[in-house]
Design a protein around this motif. Structure first.
Motif, PDB file in Angstrom:
ATOM      1  N   LEU A  17      -7.268   5.487  13.846  1.00 31.25           N
ATOM      2  CA  LEU A  17      -8.170   6.171  12.926  1.00 31.25           C
ATOM      3  C   LEU A  17      -8.176   7.685  13.078  1.00 31.25           C
ATOM      4  CD1 LEU A  17     -10.122   5.742  10.625  1.00 31.25           C
ATOM      5  CD2 LEU A  17     -11.954   5.536  12.297  1.00 31.25           C
ATOM      6  N   THR A  18      -8.190   8.199  14.280  1.00 32.82           N
ATOM      7  CA  THR A  18      -8.279   9.652  14.443  1.00 32.82           C
ATOM      8  C   THR A  18      -7.024  10.374  13.957  1.00 32.82           C
ATOM      9  OG1 THR A  18      -7.540   9.491  16.743  1.00 32.82           O
ATOM     10  CG2 THR A  18      -9.923   9.527  16.357  1.00 32.82           C
ATOM     11  N   ALA A  19      -5.893   9.702  13.945  1.00 33.93           N
ATOM     12  CA  ALA A  19      -4.652  10.329  13.485  1.00 33.93           C
ATOM     13  C   ALA A  19      -4.389  10.093  11.995  1.00 33.93           C
ATOM     14  CB  ALA A  19      -3.468   9.803  14.298  1.00 33.93           C
ATOM     15  N   MET A  20      -5.164   9.220  11.361  1.00 31.40           N
ATOM     16  CA  MET A  20      -4.908   8.871   9.961  1.00 31.40           C
ATOM     17  C   MET A  20      -5.011  10.037   8.993  1.00 31.40           C
ATOM     18  SD  MET A  20      -6.238   5.118   9.004  1.00 31.40           S
ATOM     19  CE  MET A  20      -5.836   3.734  10.038  1.00 31.40           C
ATOM     20  N   PRO A  21      -5.992  10.958   9.115  1.00 34.61           N
ATOM     21  CA  PRO A  21      -6.049  12.032   8.123  1.00 34.61           C
ATOM     22  C   PRO A  21      -4.733  12.805   8.004  1.00 34.61           C
ATOM     23  CG  PRO A  21      -8.056  12.011   9.402  1.00 34.61           C
ATOM     24  CD  PRO A  21      -7.113  11.021  10.051  1.00 34.61           C
ATOM     25  N   GLU A  22      -4.157  13.191   9.117  1.00 33.89           N
ATOM     26  CA  GLU A  22      -2.903  13.943   9.078  1.00 33.89           C
ATOM     27  C   GLU A  22      -1.746  13.075   8.578  1.00 33.89           C
ATOM     28  OE1 GLU A  22      -4.996  13.845  11.743  1.00 33.89           O
ATOM     29  OE2 GLU A  22      -5.764  15.887  11.628  1.00 33.89           O
ATOM     30  N   LYS A  23      -1.714  11.831   9.032  1.00 32.01           N
ATOM     31  CA  LYS A  23      -0.638  10.922   8.632  1.00 32.01           C
ATOM     32  C   LYS A  23      -0.686  10.663   7.125  1.00 32.01           C
ATOM     33  CE  LYS A  23       0.450   7.835  11.601  1.00 32.01           C
ATOM     34  NZ  LYS A  23       0.554   6.667  12.479  1.00 32.01           N
ATOM     35  N   LEU A  24      -1.865  10.396   6.589  1.00 32.44           N
ATOM     36  CA  LEU A  24      -1.988  10.101   5.167  1.00 32.44           C
ATOM     37  C   LEU A  24      -1.768  11.349   4.314  1.00 32.44           C
ATOM     38  CD1 LEU A  24      -5.004   7.630   5.185  1.00 32.44           C
ATOM     39  CD2 LEU A  24      -2.571   7.097   4.982  1.00 32.44           C
ATOM     40  N   GLU A  25      -2.128  12.505   4.841  1.00 32.92           N
ATOM     41  CA  GLU A  25      -1.880  13.758   4.116  1.00 32.92           C
ATOM     42  C   GLU A  25      -0.382  13.987   3.950  1.00 32.92           C
ATOM     43  OE1 GLU A  25      -3.090  16.792   1.848  1.00 32.92           O
ATOM     44  OE2 GLU A  25      -4.485  15.483   2.889  1.00 32.92           O
ATOM     45  N   LYS A  26       0.376  13.728   5.002  1.00 33.79           N
ATOM     46  CA  LYS A  26       1.834  13.891   4.946  1.00 33.79           C
ATOM     47  C   LYS A  26       2.471  12.876   4.012  1.00 33.79           C
ATOM     48  CE  LYS A  26       2.506  15.670   9.620  1.00 33.79           C
ATOM     49  NZ  LYS A  26       3.001  15.331  10.958  1.00 33.79           N
ATOM     50  N   GLN A  27       1.955  11.651   4.022  1.00 36.12           N
ATOM     51  CA  GLN A  27       2.552  10.568   3.236  1.00 36.12           C
ATOM     52  C   GLN A  27       2.035  10.538   1.797  1.00 36.12           C
ATOM     53  OE1 GLN A  27       1.503   7.086   5.468  1.00 36.12           O
ATOM     54  NE2 GLN A  27       2.997   7.484   7.070  1.00 36.12           N
ATOM     55  N   HIS A  28       1.011  11.331   1.487  1.00 30.45           N
ATOM     56  CA  HIS A  28       0.404  11.335   0.153  1.00 30.45           C
ATOM     57  C   HIS A  28       0.050   9.922  -0.282  1.00 30.45           C
ATOM     58  CE1 HIS A  28       1.472  15.517  -0.222  1.00 30.45           C
ATOM     59  NE2 HIS A  28       2.699  15.216   0.113  1.00 30.45           N
ATOM     60  N   GLY A  29      -0.693   9.223   0.550  1.00 29.42           N
ATOM     61  CA  GLY A  29      -1.022   7.859   0.199  1.00 29.42           C
ATOM     62  C   GLY A  29      -2.303   7.388   0.838  1.00 29.42           C
ATOM     63  N   ALA A  30      -2.396   6.093   0.961  1.00 29.14           N
ATOM     64  CA  ALA A  30      -3.570   5.434   1.506  1.00 29.14           C
ATOM     65  C   ALA A  30      -3.116   4.371   2.490  1.00 29.14           C
ATOM     66  CB  ALA A  30      -4.388   4.810   0.378  1.00 29.14           C
ATOM     67  N   ALA A  31      -4.073   3.867   3.245  1.00 32.59           N
ATOM     68  CA  ALA A  31      -3.778   2.803   4.204  1.00 32.59           C
ATOM     69  C   ALA A  31      -4.700   1.631   3.913  1.00 32.59           C
ATOM     70  CB  ALA A  31      -3.988   3.294   5.635  1.00 32.59           C
ATOM     71  N   ALA A  32      -4.173   0.436   4.034  1.00 31.62           N
ATOM     72  CA  ALA A  32      -4.971  -0.773   3.877  1.00 31.62           C
ATOM     73  C   ALA A  32      -5.330  -1.297   5.262  1.00 31.62           C
ATOM     74  CB  ALA A  32      -4.180  -1.833   3.109  1.00 31.62           C
ATOM     75  N   ILE A  33      -6.605  -1.584   5.441  1.00 31.09           N
ATOM     76  CA  ILE A  33      -7.080  -2.177   6.680  1.00 31.09           C
ATOM     77  C   ILE A  33      -7.244  -3.668   6.396  1.00 31.09           C
ATOM     78  CG2 ILE A  33      -8.833  -2.114   8.497  1.00 31.09           C
ATOM     79  CD1 ILE A  33      -7.318   0.597   7.956  1.00 31.09           C
ATOM     80  N   THR A  34      -6.631  -4.485   7.226  1.00 32.01           N
ATOM     81  CA  THR A  34      -6.626  -5.923   6.965  1.00 32.01           C
ATOM     82  C   THR A  34      -7.449  -6.682   8.007  1.00 32.01           C
ATOM     83  OG1 THR A  34      -4.611  -6.280   8.250  1.00 32.01           O
ATOM     84  CG2 THR A  34      -4.347  -5.806   5.903  1.00 32.01           C
ATOM     85  N   ARG A  35      -7.954  -7.814   7.569  1.00 34.56           N
ATOM     86  CA  ARG A  35      -8.618  -8.765   8.455  1.00 34.56           C
ATOM     87  C   ARG A  35      -7.966 -10.116   8.183  1.00 34.56           C
ATOM     88  NH1 ARG A  35     -14.489  -8.556   7.587  1.00 34.56           N
ATOM     89  NH2 ARG A  35     -14.552  -7.030   9.267  1.00 34.56           N
ATOM     90  N   ARG A  36      -7.387 -10.680   9.209  1.00 33.94           N
ATOM     91  CA  ARG A  36      -6.657 -11.957   9.086  1.00 33.94           C
ATOM     92  C   ARG A  36      -5.578 -11.870   8.003  1.00 33.94           C
ATOM     93  NH1 ARG A  36     -12.054 -13.523   9.120  1.00 33.94           N
ATOM     94  NH2 ARG A  36     -12.751 -14.027  11.220  1.00 33.94           N
ATOM     95  N   GLY A  37      -4.938 -10.685   7.923  1.00 34.01           N
ATOM     96  CA  GLY A  37      -3.817 -10.487   7.004  1.00 34.01           C
ATOM     97  C   GLY A  37      -4.187 -10.137   5.582  1.00 34.01           C
ATOM     98  N   LYS A  38      -5.479 -10.092   5.261  1.00 40.28           N
ATOM     99  CA  LYS A  38      -5.901  -9.762   3.897  1.00 40.28           C
ATOM    100  C   LYS A  38      -6.557  -8.384   3.872  1.00 40.28           C
ATOM    101  CE  LYS A  38      -6.529 -14.477   2.408  1.00 40.28           C
ATOM    102  NZ  LYS A  38      -7.390 -15.446   1.741  1.00 40.28           N
ATOM    103  N   PRO A  39      -6.196  -7.540   2.896  1.00 41.03           N
ATOM    104  CA  PRO A  39      -6.801  -6.207   2.803  1.00 41.03           C
ATOM    105  C   PRO A  39      -8.309  -6.298   2.566  1.00 41.03           C
ATOM    106  CG  PRO A  39      -4.929  -6.406   1.315  1.00 41.03           C
ATOM    107  CD  PRO A  39      -5.206  -7.767   1.844  1.00 41.03           C
TER     108      PRO A  39
END
Length: 92
Positions: A17-39
């Motif tokens: 989580l703490t690294a996501m802002p920079e990672k998502l800024e570079k990738q110009h996208g979003a991340a899906a958080i899953t529980r038991r394989g479902k977003p």
């Protein structure tokens, strides 16, 4: 345009989580958080969230959406005005 979302399990997301802002800024996208394989959550840069909300607001307004469609049809029919000409006319 959004790239394919990176999936994180809940435990992976906690660690990343703490690294996501920079990672998502570079990738110009979003991340899906899953529980038991479902977003179950989406994490995205704030600018992307605001852009999506503004788009939904515009598309939710029937008058604005109708005007947008009319403008698109007019441009496709060659009824558009060159930007430079429009600026000159507006300045007059």
């Amino acid at each position: 345009m959004l790239k394919e979302m990176k999936n994180y399990s809940m435990s992976e997301a906690r660690n990343a989580l703490t690294a996501m802002p920079e990672k998502l800024e570079k990738q110009h996208g979003a991340a899906a958080i899953t529980r038991r394989g479902k977003p179950v959550l989406a994490v995205m840069p704030w600018d992307l969230y605001e852009s999506i909300m503004e788009t939904l607001e515009i598309l939710g307004d029937e008058e604005t959406t109708a005007a947008l469609h009319k403008g698109i049809e007019e441009i496709a029919a060659g009824k558009g005005v060159a930007w430079e000409k429009a600026k000159r006319e507006l300045a007059a």
